[in-house]
Design a protein around this motif. Structure first.
Motif, PDB file in Angstrom:
ATOM      1  N   ARG A  98      -8.910   1.294   5.301  1.00 44.02           N
ATOM      2  CA  ARG A  98      -8.023   2.332   5.850  1.00 44.02           C
ATOM      3  C   ARG A  98      -8.790   3.494   6.481  1.00 44.02           C
ATOM      4  O   ARG A  98      -8.183   4.326   7.150  1.00 44.02           O
ATOM      5  N   VAL A 137      -4.236  -7.326   6.653  1.00 41.29           N
ATOM      6  CA  VAL A 137      -3.424  -7.246   5.430  1.00 41.29           C
ATOM      7  C   VAL A 137      -2.912  -8.658   5.105  1.00 41.29           C
ATOM      8  O   VAL A 137      -2.924  -9.535   5.977  1.00 41.29           O
ATOM      9  N   ARG A 147       4.926  -3.377  -0.058  1.00 41.11           N
ATOM     10  CA  ARG A 147       3.792  -3.131  -0.960  1.00 41.11           C
ATOM     11  C   ARG A 147       2.851  -4.325  -1.096  1.00 41.11           C
ATOM     12  O   ARG A 147       1.860  -4.255  -1.787  1.00 41.11           O
ATOM     13  N   GLU A 171      -0.431  -4.773   2.335  1.00 38.84           N
ATOM     14  CA  GLU A 171      -1.309  -3.601   2.321  1.00 38.84           C
ATOM     15  C   GLU A 171      -2.725  -4.099   2.082  1.00 38.84           C
ATOM     16  O   GLU A 171      -2.912  -5.071   1.336  1.00 38.84           O
ATOM     17  N   GLU A 218      -5.079  -3.117   0.187  1.00 37.76           N
ATOM     18  CA  GLU A 218      -5.501  -3.142  -1.232  1.00 37.76           C
ATOM     19  C   GLU A 218      -4.994  -4.387  -1.954  1.00 37.76           C
ATOM     20  O   GLU A 218      -5.513  -4.764  -2.997  1.00 37.76           O
TER      21      GLU A 218
END
Ligand SMILES: Nc1ncnc2c1ncn2[C@@H]1O[C@H](COP(=O)(O)OP(=O)(O)OP(=O)(O)O)[C@@H](O)[C@H]1O
Ligand SMILES: [Mg+2]
Length: 414
Positions: free
Chosen positions: A342, A362, A372, A375, A377
């Motif tokens: 990011r 992603v 969610r 993303e 992460e």
């Protein structure tokens, strides 16, 4: 509705340095995968992708599991577990078997033997345990590019594999933390290299065929997986990530709090060095500093510190891939994922260093709940679910999991 252990649920558990992420998917009746949701909690007791404090990490995992069960209204019995750490090594190996049968037809057993012979190269007696033996291609009497040689005729079968291995006890340290949830004796279906899971989440078949680098830059580690012509040719881990950015900035600017330094990176961080912020200044309160005078910080200096660290991470990986002669075979580009993907300007920096297109990637290629999950992460956790799906998990109930497998290998427990 509470799902039972025999449900077709597939649960990915990523015990990251900054957060524990759980992603849940379901095998549909038609065999496809539907993602159902995710949950994450801040992690403690994890450093550089490995458990450093058993008690702390166990408590966090227990909290993550219990919260996920409540939020997602399900029961977690088995998980696909991400494993990482600087001790993980990998390499390409070739194994050979002569085809001695009268008909010269290659059997499934011959294929298995060729793969096992290739993997045997890493089965050394120094506590190293093999996590993955990934088939690349086969050769029949020297002819390459064969994906499945069973049924072909030949005198010699060779297998190229990519092996990923690491120190068995270090894997066990992560695995053992799951036993805090004794009431359901959570089992581990597969132990999966984090970088492999992330690559599975963000790359599609076309990217892999073109040649792509999937790079997951987290808080404590950076994993990478290199695909050439659809095959995994190189994988690796370096124990450097976002925590180093925080350390560098906190030390360099004499900031008191780690949390505030992290927030500063999120809000103002960039690795761009294009002069666009040369006149921008931030004022930091005395209470946030280790010195006793209010200070002004030049945004350009902050960006310079972040730039140096990210430049270093990218160049280490670039050099490793260059040394294997794989860069020229890469038509797709660099796919940056993990929380640090990011950071502003990272795509441009990666494109300049690797001399190829770069993008923030992603998780993709699944149906169902996107919120969610799409993303950076979440790449590892979603990739774990995809891995479990590919390996056939969720199609049947409980079975011997990876946990008992590792324990047996190490002579611990059963
Ligand atoms: N907007 C942002 N700008 C810069 N850094 C960010 C941003 N958002 C998250 N990060 C950084 O991303 C990192 C967390 O990413 P991630 O959740 O992928 O790591 P992790 O999986 O917990 O760690 P690891 O994989 O290394 O064990 C932290 O270092 C965090 O500071
Ligand atoms: Mg991670």
């Amino acid at each position: 509705m509470i799902f039972s252990r025999k449900s077709p649920l597939i649960v990915g558990m990523d015990i990251g340095t900054s957060a524990i992420k759980i992603a849940v998917g379901e095998r549909r009746a038609d065999g496809g995968l539907t993602m159902l949701g995710s949950h994450q909690v801040e992690s403690r007791g994890v450093r550089k992708g490995e458990v450093a404090d058993h008690g702390e990490a166990s408590r966090c995992i227990l909290q993550a599991v219990q919260e996920a069960e409540d939020v997602l209204n399900m029961e977690i019995g088995e998980v696909e577990l991400a494993l990482t750490g600087a001790h993980i090594e990998s390499g390409n190996h070739r194994g050979t078997v002569p085809i001695r049968s009268e008909t010269h037809e290659i059997t499934d057993e011959d294929v298995r033997e060729a793969v096992e012979n290739a993997a045997a190269c890493v089965l050394r007696g120094d506590g190293m345990k093999v996590l993955h033996v990934i088939r690349q291609q086969f050769y029949v009497d020297g002819k390459d590019g064969i994906a499945n040689p069973a049924g072909l005729l030949g005198s010699k079968l060779e297998a190229d594999v990519h092996c990923i291995h690491g120190i068995g006890t270090r894997f066990l340290n992560t695995l053992n933390c799951l036993h805090a949830k004794q009431e359901t004796s959570m089992e581990v279906s597969n132990g999966i290299f984090s970088g492999l899971a992330s690559a599975l989440a963000v790359l599609n078949k076309h990217d892999k065929e073109l040649g792509a680098i999937a790079m997951d830059i987290g808080a404590g580690t950076t994993e990478y997986v290199v695909y050439v012509k659809g095959m995994i040719r190189q994988t690796g881990v370096i124990a450097v990530g976002g925590d180093h950015l925080v350390n560098d900035l906190q030390l360099g600017l004499k900031l008191r709090s780690r949390k505030k330094t992290e927030a500063l990176i999120r809000e103002h961080g960039s690795v761009l060095m294009d002069g666009s912020v040369s006149d921008k200044i931030l004022t930091v309160k005395t209470s946030d500093l280790l010195t006793d005078r209010e200070r002004t910080l030049h945004l350009e200096n902050i960006h310079l510190i972040l730039h140096h660290r990210m430049d270093e991470i990218l160049r280490i990986i670039h050099e490793r891939i260059r040394a294997q002669g794989l860069l020229e075979m890469m038509g797709g580009g660099v796919f940056l994922t993990g929380g640090c993907a990011r950071i502003k300007g990272l795509v441009g920096l990666a494109a300049a260093i690797f001399q190829m297109p770069a993008t923030v990637a992603v998780p993709q290629g699944f149906d169902g709940q996107m919120e969610r999950l799409a993303e950076p992460e979440m790449s590892t956790a979603v990739g774990l679910v995809k891995y479990g799906h590919i390996k056939g998990h969720g199609a049947y109930g409980s079975r011997r999991g990876f946990g008992s497998y590792v324990r047996k290998m190490l002579g611990i427990g059963e």
